[in-house]
Each structure stands twice: as C-alpha cells, then as structure tokens.
Design an enzyme around this catalytic site. Structure first.
Site: not given
Ligand SMILES: [Zn+2]
Length: 658
Positions: A454, A451, A447-448
C-alpha cells in the site's frame, strides 16, 4: 558553536546517498534533540511565512506549502519513532521522553493558530475548484484544525493544550509501566511476553499454564508502582473532557467522526452482529476441547471434575486441531523458513502487480539483522526501498508492524520522492536459529507486506494522503487482503520448500492447512470482538462519569458480562495492558480490524469469482486502491473497484462462523 553543532548533526544535512537513506552509521543519540528543536524552529518559520503571505490564500500557497514544510522534523521523527519501537535502547527512550512535550506543543502551536486556520478555511470554502486529491488533503487539514480546537475560546484553547500535554505524558507512562510489567512477567515465568501463545500451546503442565495466564492477564493490575488503573482513569477523564470541549458527547464519537464508521452507534451495532455467532462457535469449541481434557482426567493427568479454563484454551485447542485436521505445527514448520516465506510474499506481489523486488546492498542499517531491498515497477522505475526487521530482540516491542522512514510525495521541483518502508516483527522462536515459522507467523509476514505494498504502490502528490495515510478503519483492508495469498497452492509452490530436503510442500499438507484456517475462529473472533467492545465501552463514557469512584476491574467485568462473554475467554487485551488504545493510535479503533475485514473478505471473494490471478482484476485493485491512498473517500474507492457495496456477511463466511 551552534553552527559547528549543526554541521556535525546528520539530521541537519541533505542525505545525498543514492536513495536518501537515513545515515544510521552516523546518527548519535545526542543528535536527536538538537535536530528536533531545529526542526520545530524551521517549521514554525515556514508556517509563519505561509500565514504572512500577502497573496490571497489558495491551495498551493497555503495547504500545498504546508505539505512541503517540516522536512527536518520529518527526517528526525521518521528515525526516532521507528527506533523507539524496534531498537529501543534506554537512551533512545529518554530522548523520546524529552522530545514528546516539545513536539506536542509544536503541533498545538500550528493547529491552534487562528490566522493559519483562516487561510485554510478560505481554501476549503472554495473546494469545488480543487482536484479530488487536493480536496481530500484540504478536508483532512481543515478537520485537523477544528479537531484541535482552533475555533475554541482562548481559555478553552489553553485548557486543550494542557489536556494534550497531560495525555501525551500519560500515554507514555502507560507504555513504560507495561514494558516494566513485561520484564517482570519474563522474570517470573521465564519466557518473553511475545512467546506467551506458543508457551501456552505446548506446556503440558496445567499448574504452570495457570500461573503464566495469571501473570499475563494481570499485567498493569498488580497494585505496584507499574499499576495502570489510575493511569487509565486519568487518560479517559481527559479524553472525555477534550471531546466535550469540541462538542461531542463521548470521546468515541469525537474519534470516529473522521473514520469510515463515523459514530459509536454504528460500531456498536457492527460488533454486536459478530459477537453472537462468534460466541456460539466458541461454545462448540469448548465442548470439543473438554473431550480431550476428559481423556487427560481418565489418564490421571488432570484432577477429576476439571473444566476448560482460560489457561487451557491454547493447549487443548491444539489437541483438537491435531485430531480434527491431522495437522501438526511441527510437520508444517520445516516448509516455512522465514527467508523463504518472505520470498513468497515478494513472489505473490510480483505476480499480481507486475513489480520486481531484489536485494540492495551497501545501505547503513540500524541493526545488523535488518535486510534491505529495492522495489521496482515493471518499467524499471524505483517504487521504494524496503527494510525487513523480522527477528525477536529483547528491546523490541511485541507484535508486528509496518512504518515509513520516509513517506511518498511530490516535492517542490515536481520530483516523485519514493518511500522508505520497514516491516518489523518478532518472528520465529527465540531459540530457533533457522527461523521456522508457524501458520500464524506466515500470515503475519504477508499481512505486514500488504501494508508495505500500500505504501510502495501509492501514486499521490501529497504526503498527508499518500500510501497508508488513510482512515484507520480502512487501512487493514490492504494488509488482511494480502494474507489471502500466503496459502494459495500457486504461491506456495514458489516458496514453501522443506529447509532440509528442498522439496516443495506436498498437496496433502496444503489441503490440511487450508482446511484448518477456519479452525478455532470462535475463540479468535470472540477475543478480538470482546477487546473491541471493551475499547468502545471505555470511550463511550460521558463527562458526568464519577471518575473518583470508577473501579477499573468492575467496569471491565460489567462490560464483559454485558457482551455475553463466556468465562473460558478473556478479551484479547484487558484494560491495564491494552496498549493499542491507551498508548497507540487505536483508541475507539480496535474494531478497525474487523471493520476492514468485511472489505478484504468481500474483495477476495471477488478475486475468487473472477480468477485469483486475473490480471485485469489485480490491475484494477492496484489502480483503484493501492495507488490512491487517502486521495478519495474509502467507500467511493470500494464501489469503483467492486462495482457494488461490500457484503457484511463476507466476514462471517470467511471465518467459518455462518
Ligand atoms: Zn495491520
């Protein structure tokens, strides 16, 4: 004197090392405040010269110039705001206490400056001549002025400044109270708050679980000096007043006006459609758990007539999981050593986006546990520097997050400045030196890193829209999307090695993990949705509220009853420890995770349809989404990628709630 001080302050020098990396080995606590003051002075001068420019306002001499201002402040805030979360020595927290009123006032000075606004307004009025990214930057800046009250009367502006200052102090107070309550929890129960779920899953002593639950769920609500009830009411009263000054009926509508969802009604309808199926599923889960509790009653381990209570959920759901899926966390963990999982997240990204990741040494990190990497594109060009700070430390905030030490942007000389990004978490049990992760924690790493991708793959010109600088209810699309790769057999075979034998995880175990991913989703969705609704209820309060007689506990109870919450479940965060909404950026925004999930589930279904590692689809995902940041409207980007609107039911399908 002043000159000497400047020369010694690392924030006031160029960071001339290879990657412009913050010189943590040279930064002292006493450097922050002077650098913040100097940074504020510099940016004030820069704004003054933008406003005083005799040339007619255009994008470059107004908005472009503002985008490039404030370099010193960016540097010092980039470091300070990171360290208060991850390496928060008491001296650093004190610095923040002193810095916050200064930076709040500085922001107000910029965004209530009417002469500056006139120039921005003139550029915005001619927005048809701008590139699409410039249009988005101009729109964001224009809105920021309006939302900061630039158009208000002098008296209302003065009130707004006062409100902003008070709100900043109150949020900090909320956070500090919660930190103290977390320390008290640890003292009473003997575990840090971050270990609460794992404790509740494994503790067989029901009385102990009940005690831990009560201590956990009453944080900030103990009538002591750390009680947050009055703080919450003061925050909400001021937020509501601020929204009213700007012409909004409630603070939710003010906050949502520049988000994808746009208004509170849209969010309420969205959440209500999820809550029904979630609670229905949770009720089934209670029945499944009661069967196991009844066995414990028969065995004399639990008193007769006992029913599942909130403190039983984690414990009995684990029993159901073991029985239903024959899946034991202890059987899985040896395959998920932290460093291997991290490498798996890297491998997945390398395969999807053609990038290359390798360790880079010699950088002065802020804590010896921090590791550093170089992220490179297929042609060998640098995409950015990546730091990982995954291990639990007593002075680290709970949860996991990604932030930038430096944003990506193109500087005045046309040089593409690449980002410096960190992933922070508290992964692995505190007493486990091998750092073996649970299934949840594996998802957190992916998940991290989603980010982070991105942030790294962004190709913008202006930092205000680069990378993750997008609407809050859009940003989780990229992180949640990236979680999907963690348990794909093709990716698992590259990282899930048994730490003792080196053997790759067996197919039978992979199948069990994937089958169990929708397990307990009634509970997980209900507690998340309940917290989202509670957040909305607070922010939908109107100016005519009788604040002096508003009872926080009664308000919360009414909200929970209204949403049909069953008594076995409480919201994921109760009001008095809901840091996301009272001391972070997620006020009237906790729904964002679910909102983004519609998009990420729908996007992933498209990948499944087209082939998981289909290079064309991955390339389009990178080009359309990851490179664009906030340089285009989210829904336009989505339709460009997908060729259609997202299907709202994708969320329910993904969670097995259909
Ligand atoms: Zn998040």
């Amino acid at each position: 004197m002043a000159v000497t001080a400047c020369n010694r302050n690392p924030f006031l020098k160029e960071w001339n090392n290879p990657y412009g990396f913050p010189p943590f080995d040279k930064i002292k606590t006493s450097d922050y405040l002077p650098a913040i003051k100097e940074g504020i002075r510099q940016q004030s001068e820069e704004v003054k010269s933008i406003v005083g420019n005799p040339a007619a306002p255009d994008f470059n001499n107004t908005i472009g110039a503002y985008e490039l201002s404030g370099k010193t402040l960016d540097k010092v805030e980039g470091v300070l705001l990171n360290l208060v979360e991850s390496d928060a020595a008491p001296e650093i927290l004190k610095v923040l206490d002193e810095a916050t009123p200064l930076t709040t006032e500085h922001e107000d000075n910029i965004f209530m400056n009417k002469a500056f606004f006139e120039r921005v307004k003139a550029v915005w009025a001619d927005s048809a001549s701008l590139s699409r990214e410039q249009y988005m930057v101009a729109k964001k800046l224009y809105n920021k002025f309006v939302r900061n009250g630039v158009a208000l009367s002098d008296a209302d502006q003065a009130r707004m400044r006062d409100i902003n200052k008070k709100l900043a102090a109150l949020s900090q107070r909320f956070g500090n109270n919660l930190l103290n309550e977390n320390v008290a929890f640890q003292k009473e129960i003997g575990i840090p708050v971050s270990s609460y779920p794992s404790f509740m899953t494994t503790c067989a002593d029901r009385a102990k679980r009940e005690k831990a639950f009560k201590a956990y769920s009453s944080r900030g609500d103990n009538g002591n000096e750390n009680d947050n009830k009055k703080v919450v009411l003061d925050i909400m009263r001021l937020r509501t007043e601020k929204a009213a000054l700007l012409g909004y009926g409630c603070s939710a509508d003010f906050i949502l006006a520049d988000k994808m969802a746009h208004d509170s009604k849209t969010v309420d309808v969205f959440l209500s459609k999820i809550m029904g199926p979630a609670i229905a599923k949770a009720k089934e889960e209670v029945k499944d758990m009661q069967v196991f509790m009844d066995k414990d009653i028969a065995a004399g381990k639990v008193e007769a007539g006992a029913k599942i209570e909130p403190w039983d959920w984690f414990y009995y759901s684990e029993m159901v999981r073991k029985a239903k899926y024959d899946l034991d966390e202890n059987e899985i963990k040896p395959y998920f050593k932290l460093t291997n999982v991290r490498n798996g997240a890297f491998k997945a990204a390398e395969r999807l986006y053609g990038i290359h990741i390798e360790p880079v040494g010699g950088l002065p990190v802020y804590n010896p546990e921090v590791k550093t990497f170089k992220i490179m594109d297929a042609d060998g060009s640098l995409l950015g520097i990546f730091l990982t700070d995954y291990l639990p430390r007593p002075i680290k905030r709970g949860g996991a997050w990604m932030t930038n030490f430096r944003e990506q942007y193109v500087d005045a000389d046309g040089k593409d400045v690449r980002p410096i990004i960190v992933n922070v978490g508290s992964l692995g049990a505190p007493d486990d030196s091998l750092h073996l992760l649970t299934v949840d924690e594996v998802q957190t790493v992916f998940h991290e890193f989603g980010h982070a991708l991105h942030g790294f793959l962004t190709k913008c010109h202006y930092k205000d829209v680069s990378g993750t600088n997008v609407a809050r209810d859009f940003v989780e699309l990229f992180s949640q999307f990236n979680e999907n790769w963690a348990f794909q057999p093709e990716i698992l075979s590259t990282y899930a090695f048994n730490y003792k034998t080196g053997a790759v995880i067996p197919d039978s175990l992979v199948a069990k993990i994937n089958k169990s991913l929708t397990f307990n989703q009634g509970f997980a969705t209900t507690e998340l949705c309940a917290a989202s609704i509670l957040d909305m209820k607070w922010h939908e309060l109107t100016p005519d509220t009788d604040w002096d007689h508003l009872d926080v506990e009664a308000f919360e109870k009414k909200a929970c009853d209204g949403m049909g919450l069953i008594e076995e479940i409480i919201p994921r965060y109760r009001t008095t420890y809901f840091n996301h909404i009272f001391n972070s950026d997620y006020s009237a925004g906790y729904y964002s995770y679910l909102w983004s999930e519609v998009l990420d589930r729908d996007a992933f279904e498209y990948f499944q349809k087209m082939g998981l590692f289909n290079p064309e689809v991955a390339k389009s995902f990178r080009k359309t989404f990851l490179e664009k940041g906030g340089g285009e409207e989210p829904m336009i980007l989505y339709r460009q990628f997908r060729g259609a609107d997202p299907d709202p039911a994708a969320l329910l399908r993904g969670r097995g709630l259909e």
